[in-house]
Design an enzyme around this catalytic site. Structure first.
Site, PDB file in Angstrom:
ATOM      1  N   SER A   1      14.166 -33.487  23.040  1.00 26.63           N
ATOM      2  CA  SER A   1      15.287 -34.632  23.017  1.00 26.63           C
ATOM      3  C   SER A   1      14.586 -35.615  22.121  1.00 26.63           C
ATOM      4  CB  SER A   1      15.560 -34.899  24.106  1.00 26.63           C
ATOM      5  OG  SER A   1      15.056 -36.234  24.356  1.00 26.63           O
ATOM      6  N   LYS A   2      15.452 -36.194  21.112  1.00 28.40           N
ATOM      7  CA  LYS A   2      14.960 -37.220  20.582  1.00 28.40           C
ATOM      8  C   LYS A   2      14.581 -38.436  21.104  1.00 28.40           C
ATOM      9  CE  LYS A   2      19.411 -38.963  18.582  1.00 28.40           C
ATOM     10  NZ  LYS A   2      20.115 -38.710  17.447  1.00 28.40           N
ATOM     11  N   ARG A   3      15.161 -38.913  22.378  1.00 29.58           N
ATOM     12  CA  ARG A   3      14.741 -39.926  22.972  1.00 29.58           C
ATOM     13  C   ARG A   3      13.422 -39.756  23.686  1.00 29.58           C
ATOM     14  NH1 ARG A   3      20.028 -39.828  22.867  1.00 29.58           N
ATOM     15  NH2 ARG A   3      19.957 -38.166  24.059  1.00 29.58           N
ATOM     16  N   ARG A   4      13.075 -38.618  23.739  1.00 28.66           N
ATOM     17  CA  ARG A   4      11.877 -38.485  24.833  1.00 28.66           C
ATOM     18  C   ARG A   4      10.726 -37.884  24.169  1.00 28.66           C
ATOM     19  NH1 ARG A   4      14.102 -34.866  29.131  1.00 28.66           N
ATOM     20  NH2 ARG A   4      14.067 -33.496  27.467  1.00 28.66           N
TER      21      ARG A   4
END
Ligand code: GLU
Length: 500
Positions: free
Chosen positions: A250-253
């Protein structure tokens, strides 16, 4: 696709596979997207087919023109370029709005779709269950279009929809589980499910190879293909990519932008090779292979359906192998962006290409990421070494200061008269001084290395000293000795009165 119809004339061309990569621009190029693009590209290249790039740009609020440039340049870095005859596009989903609306109207006119004015709350009040989905209330109400009325596709009540998925063994979906889904919003604009199908039909796509997350859309989309009078394509849903905790990337993580990997010095060829193995293997336990060979062996049917681990350590190891496979001049060229502004920590005046060339073979054999080059050679270009405090503290435990003073005194005699300032005699000197202090070379060279380069780890020390030169080496040893003396004086001063 009106501009491309000329490419698919004649029986041979009609039989050739047509795949597509259909990213929604998001501002960065996800490594999962890169894998999708490469798998599709491999199919097109292997089978003499066509690879269509379609930008799914219908979410106007999220789209920026420069994001499309980002997609094109990221793809070019992977070797997927507009100049290749297999490449077609880019097409833009937004440019097909007209035919998507026509398709919606046709489905309505043929009774395959109907208007619905139920809000979500009204449906929920009737069904009492979020999971049930739409209950078909408006199916036979005969509503005409009016602002705010969505157009829904009438799904069959019975039977099942089977799709041909080259990776997943033709899954079947009971039709009773497929709600009458929306194909156009209340303002008349087509939704993803329909726009995506209409574009695929328009672009004569024969194989839809895309991320697993779209598998649940497939029966609905296949029904749309059929309702629009077309033979559905083959499908292939590629496995999800996960991190070391088996969570979907995920691009957030996670670090997911292709650009970030390239910017830290993953070679594009290494990245391509690594991405090609995310869910597929060329066989014979071989992994590092040129792209042409990967393409030759690629088989969609051999793609694994279980999740693929994005292993950054393995990618880095691959990169090291790709770096080693370069010639030293190629390596030097690849390092170029890290040797100059804005990435280099030294100025153009401080940089000396000849000095770099002298150590390039040493660096070539050890770095795994091109970005590591700066830490390896900065001591040669900066006026003073960047002292890493942790390295300093570890290197100057015990009697290291006395050793360093002796090394300094002995080295002063090297490089003048008989003994040349070269790696071998320098090593002999440090070895001898180390022995006099009861230290093996490995231990004795640590303080010298930290004094001169600032770090405990780096290029082979004696070659480094040779390239750095006598004057600069001695100056740095003096600076380190001065710092040690200062530290010792401070420590003495801090000892409380009466404790001595
Ligand atoms: N634009 C969609 C996405 O980025 C792709 C859909 C498809 O490949 O069919 O997820």
């Amino acid at each position: 696709m009106t501009s491309a119809t000329n490419t698919s004339t004649g029986p041979a061309a009609a039989a050739a596979v047509r795949v597509r990569f259909a990213p929604s621009p998001t501002g960065m190029f996800h490594v999962g997207g890169a894998r999708s693009a490469l798998f599709n590209w491999a199919v097109a290249k292997q089978q003499g087919g066509t690879f269509v790039l379609r930008i799914e740009d219908t979410d106007a609020s999220r789209n920026q023109p420069e994001w499309v440039d980002g997609i094109m340049s990221a793809m070019a870095a992977l070797g997927i370029t507009k100049d290749d005859p297999a490449f077609e596009g880019p097409y833009f989903q937004s440019e097909n709005a007209g035919i998507q609306k026509e398709a919606a109207q046709r489905l309505f006119a043929e009774g395959k779709a109907y208007y619905c004015d139920c809000t979500r709350d009204v449906v929920l009040a009737r069904t009492g269950n979020q999971q049930t989905g739409y209950d078909g209330f408006c199916r036979d109400r005969g509503l005409e279009y009016a602002e705010g009325r969505a157009l829904r596709f009438r799904t069959p009540d019975e039977g099942e929809t089977q799709v041909v998925d080259l990776i997943r063994g033709n899954p079947t979906f009971p039709n009773r589980n497929l709600e009458d889904f929306v194909i156009a919003r209340g303002n008349g604009s087509p939704v993803f499910l329909l726009a995506n199908v209409v574009d695929d039909i328009d672009e004569s796509i024969t194989l839809v190879m895309r991320a697993e997350e779209h598998l649940p859309n497939t029966p609905k989309q296949q029904l749309l293909w059929e309702a629009l009078g077309q033979t559905p394509p083959q499908w292939a849903h590629m496995p999800v990519i996960v991190n070391e905790k088996r969570q979907k990337l995920s691009k957030r993580r996670d670090k997911v932008a292709l650009e970030d990997y390239l910017a830290e010095g993953i070679l594009p060829d290494a990245m391509v090779n690594y991405l090609m193995l995310l869910g597929w293997a060329p066989g014979n336990d071989e992994e590092i292979l040129p792209f042409d060979e990967l393409v030759r062996r690629f088989r969609v049917e051999d793609i694994n359906s279980s999740s693929a681990f994005f292993d950054i350590k393995k990618l880095t190891a691959f990169n090291g192998e790709y770096i080693r496979a370069l010639s030293v001049p190629e390596f030097t060229e690849a390092c170029g962006p890290w040797l100059h502004a804005p990435r280099a920590p030294w100025s153009e005046e401080q940089f000396d290409q000849k000095v770099f060339d002298a150590v390039a073979p040493l660096a070539h054999s050890r770095v795994a990421l091109l970005s590591e080059i700066t830490d390896n050679v900065d001591f040669l270009f900066l006026d003073e070494p960047q002292i890493d405090e942790d390295s300093w503290n570890k290197a100057f435990k015990g009697a290291a200061a006395e050793l360093l003073a002796d090394v300094r005194a002995t080295l002063a005699a090297t490089g003048t008269g008989e003994v040349a300032w070269e790696a071998e005699p320098l090593k002999d000197t440090v070895t001898a001084v180390g022995e006099a202090h009861g230290m093996k070379l490995g231990k004795a060279q640590a303080p010298v290395r930290v004094a001169v380069t600032g770090r405990r780890i780096g290029l082979p020390l004696f070659e480094s000293l040779e390239v750095l030169g006598r004057e600069r080496t001695l100056t740095r040893l003096d600076a380190a000795l001065a710092r040690l003396a200062e530290g010792a004086a401070r420590t003495d001063a801090e000892v409380p009165a009466g404790a001595q």
